[in-house]
Design a protein around this motif. Structure first.
Motif, short mmCIF file in Angstrom:
data_model
loop_
_atom_site.label_atom_id
_atom_site.label_comp_id
_atom_site.label_asym_id
_atom_site.label_seq_id
_atom_site.Cartn_x
_atom_site.Cartn_y
_atom_site.Cartn_z
N ARG A 147 0.83 -1.19 0.00
CA ARG A 147 0.00 0.00 0.00
C ARG A 147 0.88 1.26 0.00
O ARG A 147 1.69 1.46 0.89
N ILE A 148 0.68 2.07 -1.01
CA ILE A 148 1.44 3.31 -1.10
C ILE A 148 0.50 4.45 -0.71
O ILE A 148 -0.49 4.70 -1.38
N GLU B 52 -1.55 14.08 -7.90
CA GLU B 52 -1.50 12.99 -6.93
C GLU B 52 -0.17 13.08 -6.18
O GLU B 52 0.89 13.09 -6.80
N ILE B 53 -0.27 13.15 -4.86
CA ILE B 53 0.94 13.22 -4.04
C ILE B 53 1.16 11.84 -3.43
O ILE B 53 0.24 11.26 -2.84
N TYR C 112 8.62 12.37 -1.22
CA TYR C 112 7.30 12.42 -1.84
C TYR C 112 7.47 12.54 -3.35
O TYR C 112 8.47 13.08 -3.83
N ALA C 113 6.46 12.06 -4.07
CA ALA C 113 6.39 12.31 -5.50
C ALA C 113 5.08 13.05 -5.77
O ALA C 113 4.09 12.85 -5.06
N SER D 132 10.35 1.69 -2.94
CA SER D 132 9.11 2.47 -2.82
C SER D 132 8.73 3.10 -4.15
O SER D 132 7.55 3.15 -4.51
N LEU D 133 9.73 3.59 -4.87
CA LEU D 133 9.45 4.15 -6.21
C LEU D 133 8.87 3.07 -7.12
O LEU D 133 7.87 3.29 -7.81
N ALA D 134 9.49 1.90 -7.10
CA ALA D 134 9.02 0.80 -7.96
C ALA D 134 7.59 0.40 -7.58
O ALA D 134 6.75 0.17 -8.46
#
Ligand SMILES: [Zn+2]
Length: 285
Positions: A4-5, A14-15, A65-66, A100-102
């Motif tokens: 879950r991200i 979307e953050i 964060y992205a 986490s990025l993946a």
């Protein structure tokens, strides 16, 4: 596998919260916030129970964060980094930002902008990596690899740093010149900002004090606002009592002013805080 991200939608943006690590702070928490009273500590522990461990130590998250929007993909901060990263002397490296990025479906190569809130080692860890820690994809050495074998982890991104922060590099951490800013500049990826600056989604806001050129990212739509804080506040204490100084702030008075200004609530709207170090990745205040 389900992973879950945490994410937050603000308008079309979307953050996405990207975990890198968690662990105890390197010194007793009373030293980190010398002015906090016992009552304030108790309030903070009720507000953020995950911020203290069984031994009474400050327990921190380390996250980036992205921000994904129709206009592009921005990453804000770069965590504690790999085993040989600049935070290795005190933070629980290696971080897990690549995983986490993946998990969020983000390829580092598609990130077009990286905002570095400030030049502390737990915020720049994955910004530039060595070939030993993270070999280039496909083994091909691209033009981004510096003489010291370092390259931007986000190879196609422009890295945004306040000029006031860059100018203070020698007092903040001179080693970052070799490991961070020189490789970014050599790859043509470093862009220095002078104060508030629009982004593809949202804008950078200068929030000095923690460091001379500290910056945060603000994303607003209607009555909803998200603030990706960086170290504008580092503990629930400073959310409940913005006047409380953190011992590692370069200029506590300016930091206090920045914190109070940004945390001032708009009566009609909701402000969502996205902080690197508090337990919850998004906090409505
Ligand atoms: Zn930090």
């Amino acid at each position: 596998m389900s992973f879950r991200i945490p994410h937050l939608q603000i308008g079309s943006a979307e953050i996405i919260a990207l975990a890198d690590a968690e662990g105890p702070f390197f010194s007793p928490r009373a030293e980190a916030f010398p002015e906090a009273t016992a009552t304030q500590w108790a309030e903070a522990d009720r507000c953020d129970p995950g911020g203290v461990d069984a031994e009474g130590r400050w327990h921190l998250q380390f996250r980036a964060y992205a921000v994904r929007s129709d206009n592009g993909l921005t990453v804000v901060d770069a965590g504690i980094g790999p085993a040989d990263g600049p935070a290795a002397s005190w933070a629980p490296v290696p971080g897990s930002l690549p995983a986490s990025l993946a998990a969020a479906g983000i390829d580092p190569a598609e990130v077009d902008t990286v905002v570095l809130t400030h030049l502390h080692t737990d915020h720049v860890g994955w910004a530039v990596v060595t070939e030993e820690a993270v070999p280039s994809q496909g083994g091909a050495r691209d033009g981004n690899v510096s003489a010291s074998g370092r390259r931007p982890y986000f190879p196609n991104a422009e890295y945004l740093l306040q000029r006031a922060e860059f100018d203070a590099l020698d007092t903040i951490n001179p080693q970052l010149r070799e490991t961070l800013t020189d490789p970014l500049a050599a790859a043509g990826r470093l862009r220095l900002l002078d104060g508030d600056t629009p982004l593809r989604a949202g804008r950078v806001v200068a929030t000095p004090g923690h460091t001379p050129g500290h910056q945060s990212v603000l994303i607003a739509h209607g009555h909803q606002t998200a603030l990706i804080t960086g170290d504008l506040l580092v503990h629930a204490l400073q959310l409940l009592h913005p006047e409380l100084a953190y011992a590692h702030e370069v200029d506590p008075e300016t930091a206090r002013h920045s914190r109070k200004r940004m945390l001032r609530r708009e009566p009609a709207g909701t402000l969502h805080l996205a902080t690197p170090h508090l337990t919850e990745p998004f906090l409505p205040v």
